[in-house]
Design a protein around this motif. Sequence first.
Motif, PDB file in Angstrom:
ATOM      1  N   ALA A  92       0.829  -1.210   0.000  1.00  0.00           N
ATOM      2  CA  ALA A  92       0.000   0.000   0.000  1.00  0.00           C
ATOM      3  C   ALA A  92       0.859   1.254   0.000  1.00  0.00           C
ATOM      4  CB  ALA A  92      -0.918  -0.006   1.228  1.00  0.00           C
ATOM      5  N   GLU A  93       2.119   1.117   0.390  1.00  0.00           N
ATOM      6  CA  GLU A  93       3.007   2.266   0.495  1.00  0.00           C
ATOM      7  C   GLU A  93       3.470   2.773  -0.867  1.00  0.00           C
ATOM      8  OE1 GLU A  93       7.065   3.442   2.970  1.00  0.00           O
ATOM      9  OE2 GLU A  93       6.812   1.414   2.202  1.00  0.00           O
ATOM     10  N   PHE A  94       3.486   1.880  -1.869  1.00  0.00           N
ATOM     11  CA  PHE A  94       4.076   2.240  -3.163  1.00  0.00           C
ATOM     12  C   PHE A  94       3.241   1.573  -4.246  1.00  0.00           C
ATOM     13  CE2 PHE A  94       6.947   2.614  -6.634  1.00  0.00           C
ATOM     14  CZ  PHE A  94       7.982   3.474  -6.301  1.00  0.00           C
ATOM     15  N   MET A  95       2.536   2.405  -5.044  1.00  0.00           N
ATOM     16  CA  MET A  95       1.633   1.860  -6.047  1.00  0.00           C
ATOM     17  C   MET A  95       1.916   2.480  -7.412  1.00  0.00           C
ATOM     18  SD  MET A  95      -1.853   1.690  -3.743  1.00  0.00           S
ATOM     19  CE  MET A  95      -2.412   0.069  -4.245  1.00  0.00           C
ATOM     20  N   PHE A  96       1.744   1.691  -8.449  1.00  0.00           N
ATOM     21  CA  PHE A  96       2.053   2.072  -9.825  1.00  0.00           C
ATOM     22  C   PHE A  96       0.760   2.412 -10.564  1.00  0.00           C
ATOM     23  CE2 PHE A  96       5.425  -0.478  -8.235  1.00  0.00           C
ATOM     24  CZ  PHE A  96       6.573  -0.234  -8.959  1.00  0.00           C
ATOM     25  N   LEU A  97       0.805   3.438 -11.427  1.00  0.00           N
ATOM     26  CA  LEU A  97      -0.350   3.753 -12.260  1.00  0.00           C
ATOM     27  C   LEU A  97      -0.311   2.836 -13.490  1.00  0.00           C
ATOM     28  CD1 LEU A  97      -2.865   5.359 -12.764  1.00  0.00           C
ATOM     29  CD2 LEU A  97      -1.472   7.187 -13.761  1.00  0.00           C
ATOM     30  N   VAL A  98      -1.136   1.788 -13.448  1.00  0.00           N
ATOM     31  CA  VAL A  98      -1.221   0.821 -14.545  1.00  0.00           C
ATOM     32  C   VAL A  98      -2.282   1.316 -15.526  1.00  0.00           C
ATOM     33  CG1 VAL A  98      -1.640  -1.578 -15.173  1.00  0.00           C
ATOM     34  CG2 VAL A  98      -0.571  -1.044 -12.968  1.00  0.00           C
ATOM     35  N   ALA A  99      -1.905   1.441 -16.792  1.00  0.00           N
ATOM     36  CA  ALA A  99      -2.753   2.089 -17.784  1.00  0.00           C
ATOM     37  C   ALA A  99      -3.933   1.217 -18.201  1.00  0.00           C
ATOM     38  CB  ALA A  99      -1.934   2.442 -19.014  1.00  0.00           C
ATOM     39  N   SER A 100      -5.016   1.881 -18.574  1.00  0.00           N
ATOM     40  CA  SER A 100      -6.136   1.190 -19.211  1.00  0.00           C
ATOM     41  C   SER A 100      -5.712   0.759 -20.615  1.00  0.00           C
ATOM     42  CB  SER A 100      -7.337   2.130 -19.303  1.00  0.00           C
ATOM     43  OG  SER A 100      -7.008   3.267 -20.095  1.00  0.00           O
ATOM     44  N   GLU A 101      -6.449  -0.198 -21.171  1.00  0.00           N
ATOM     45  CA  GLU A 101      -6.158  -0.661 -22.528  1.00  0.00           C
ATOM     46  C   GLU A 101      -6.887   0.231 -23.535  1.00  0.00           C
ATOM     47  OE1 GLU A 101      -6.680  -4.853 -23.064  1.00  0.00           O
ATOM     48  OE2 GLU A 101      -5.309  -5.361 -21.442  1.00  0.00           O
ATOM     49  N   SER A 102      -6.631   1.529 -23.441  1.00  0.00           N
ATOM     50  CA  SER A 102      -7.346   2.520 -24.250  1.00  0.00           C
ATOM     51  C   SER A 102      -6.588   2.906 -25.509  1.00  0.00           C
ATOM     52  CB  SER A 102      -7.632   3.774 -23.404  1.00  0.00           C
ATOM     53  OG  SER A 102      -6.462   4.226 -22.768  1.00  0.00           O
ATOM     54  N   GLU A 103      -5.389   2.378 -25.687  1.00  0.00           N
ATOM     55  CA  GLU A 103      -4.623   2.651 -26.902  1.00  0.00           C
ATOM     56  C   GLU A 103      -4.775   1.491 -27.881  1.00  0.00           C
ATOM     57  OE1 GLU A 103      -0.966   5.594 -25.726  1.00  0.00           O
ATOM     58  OE2 GLU A 103      -0.566   3.448 -25.753  1.00  0.00           O
ATOM     59  N   GLU A 104      -4.814   1.834 -29.171  1.00  0.00           N
ATOM     60  CA  GLU A 104      -4.876   0.803 -30.207  1.00  0.00           C
ATOM     61  C   GLU A 104      -3.543   0.053 -30.271  1.00  0.00           C
ATOM     62  OE1 GLU A 104      -7.303  -0.204 -32.060  1.00  0.00           O
ATOM     63  OE2 GLU A 104      -8.816   1.313 -31.598  1.00  0.00           O
ATOM     64  N   SER A 105      -3.608  -1.199 -30.687  1.00  0.00           N
ATOM     65  CA  SER A 105      -2.418  -2.027 -30.862  1.00  0.00           C
ATOM     66  C   SER A 105      -2.541  -2.744 -32.199  1.00  0.00           C
ATOM     67  CB  SER A 105      -2.313  -3.050 -29.726  1.00  0.00           C
ATOM     68  OG  SER A 105      -1.437  -4.099 -30.074  1.00  0.00           O
ATOM     69  N   GLU A 106      -1.395  -3.071 -32.795  1.00  0.00           N
ATOM     70  CA  GLU A 106      -1.454  -3.812 -34.053  1.00  0.00           C
ATOM     71  C   GLU A 106      -1.903  -5.252 -33.827  1.00  0.00           C
ATOM     72  OE1 GLU A 106       2.385  -5.096 -35.823  1.00  0.00           O
ATOM     73  OE2 GLU A 106       3.301  -3.884 -34.227  1.00  0.00           O
ATOM     74  N   TYR A 107      -1.923  -5.687 -32.573  1.00  0.00           N
ATOM     75  CA  TYR A 107      -2.287  -7.068 -32.265  1.00  0.00           C
ATOM     76  C   TYR A 107      -3.738  -7.222 -31.818  1.00  0.00           C
ATOM     77  CZ  TYR A 107       2.783  -7.451 -32.325  1.00  0.00           C
ATOM     78  OH  TYR A 107       4.097  -7.390 -32.697  1.00  0.00           O
ATOM     79  N   VAL A 108      -4.235  -6.269 -31.045  1.00  0.00           N
ATOM     80  CA  VAL A 108      -5.601  -6.380 -30.518  1.00  0.00           C
ATOM     81  C   VAL A 108      -6.280  -5.018 -30.565  1.00  0.00           C
ATOM     82  CG1 VAL A 108      -5.083  -8.316 -28.971  1.00  0.00           C
ATOM     83  CG2 VAL A 108      -4.839  -5.976 -28.143  1.00  0.00           C
ATOM     84  N   ALA A 109      -7.606  -5.041 -30.603  1.00  0.00           N
ATOM     85  CA  ALA A 109      -8.367  -3.795 -30.545  1.00  0.00           C
ATOM     86  C   ALA A 109      -8.283  -3.204 -29.143  1.00  0.00           C
ATOM     87  CB  ALA A 109      -9.822  -4.061 -30.914  1.00  0.00           C
ATOM     88  N   SER A 110      -8.455  -1.883 -29.028  1.00  0.00           N
ATOM     89  CA  SER A 110      -8.446  -1.256 -27.706  1.00  0.00           C
ATOM     90  C   SER A 110      -9.656  -1.720 -26.906  1.00  0.00           C
ATOM     91  CB  SER A 110      -8.446   0.268 -27.829  1.00  0.00           C
ATOM     92  OG  SER A 110      -9.672   0.718 -28.378  1.00  0.00           O
ATOM     93  N   ARG A 111      -9.475  -1.798 -25.627  1.00  0.00           N
ATOM     94  CA  ARG A 111     -10.564  -2.105 -24.697  1.00  0.00           C
ATOM     95  C   ARG A 111     -10.515  -1.054 -23.589  1.00  0.00           C
ATOM     96  NH1 ARG A 111      -8.547  -7.107 -26.341  1.00  0.00           N
ATOM     97  NH2 ARG A 111     -10.122  -8.499 -27.260  1.00  0.00           N
ATOM     98  N   PRO A 112     -11.041   0.136 -23.859  1.00  0.00           N
ATOM     99  CA  PRO A 112     -10.864   1.261 -22.937  1.00  0.00           C
ATOM    100  C   PRO A 112     -11.587   1.113 -21.607  1.00  0.00           C
ATOM    101  CG  PRO A 112     -12.291   1.869 -24.758  1.00  0.00           C
ATOM    102  CD  PRO A 112     -11.736   0.527 -25.099  1.00  0.00           C
ATOM    103  N   PHE A 113     -12.359   0.062 -21.447  1.00  0.00           N
ATOM    104  CA  PHE A 113     -13.026  -0.206 -20.170  1.00  0.00           C
ATOM    105  C   PHE A 113     -12.185  -1.104 -19.272  1.00  0.00           C
ATOM    106  CE2 PHE A 113     -14.409  -3.113 -23.498  1.00  0.00           C
ATOM    107  CZ  PHE A 113     -14.043  -4.351 -22.964  1.00  0.00           C
TER     108      PHE A 113
END
Length: 325
Positions: free
Chosen positions: A186-207
């Motif tokens: 709880a002392e140190f947490m990382f901002l993990v991004a949503s899958e809101s960016e397009e990729s050449e491998y998969v479609a974005s899943r911004p939810f």
Amino acid sequence: MKEIWLIDDGEVWDEVKEHVKDAIELGFTGVAVKKEFMELVRKLGNIEVEEAEVFRIRGAEDQERVVELSRTAGRIFLSFDNWKIIPLENLIAMKGSAKIIPIVSDAEEARVVLTTLERGADGIAITPRSRDEMRSFRDVVEETESVRLVKGRVVEIRKLGMGDRVCVDTITMMTPGEGMLVGNTAEFMFLVASESEESEYVASRPFRVNAGSVNAYIKVGERTRYLAELRAGDEVEIVRHDGRTRRSYVGRVKIEKRPMLLVRARAGDVEGSVILQNAETIKLVGEGGRHISVSELKEGDEILVYIGEKARHFGVAVEESIIEG
């Protein structure tokens, strides 16, 4: 998460009903009405309901009574005679476990209440007014929800074996630069991004946030939850790269076995880690909201992190000595 309540002690149900309907549709936390109307409110929608009882602060004696009451009560609605910031500062600093919800009259007063002593009151309450005015107060609550993010420097990246990772699908669409705060402590947490960016491998899943390993903490307001505990309908906190936050809810959780990766970072004299799926679509957030894929992450890279309280007991900060690694 900060709360917003409608307090309507009106005598005519048809009038109260219209205000309550607006509160439900605008996403208010709850409504406080006369006791005889409480059951009628519950039939209108799923919203918290309390009896309209407001504690009036007129001087130091009332302030002391509220502090005492806050040790056993769940929530206290307050009004202030001759509004001054000092009584509220005192109550925020000295109160027990009760939530302190002052009644405010305008947007500026709401901002002051929600940010006093940085921590602010637990929410605001308003009396009946037009739907547009109610919406403006709700917007103030949302805009003042924030956390302080700092830059952390990556000091270790290490491939691990297979593990159970958690995808959190929310009922909210996210944008680049938004995600969730996750970490092994709880002392140190990382901002993990949503899958809101397009990729050449998969479609974005911004939810979706592919959040990390089952053991990890996720920050939800003033509490933490284990990722493995989350279920449909649970509240979660969406965090922007500038620290602004908003509330959402879990639509579903997917736990699957995947190859995992340890990321360790340092900010000042504090160090923390997170375990993420080893895949190019899993990203951390850098300054300005830039997404950085774990497949491209290098030692020395800077990412956004949150430094919080160290000791937790069932997700709540406690005063005790604890060592986590």
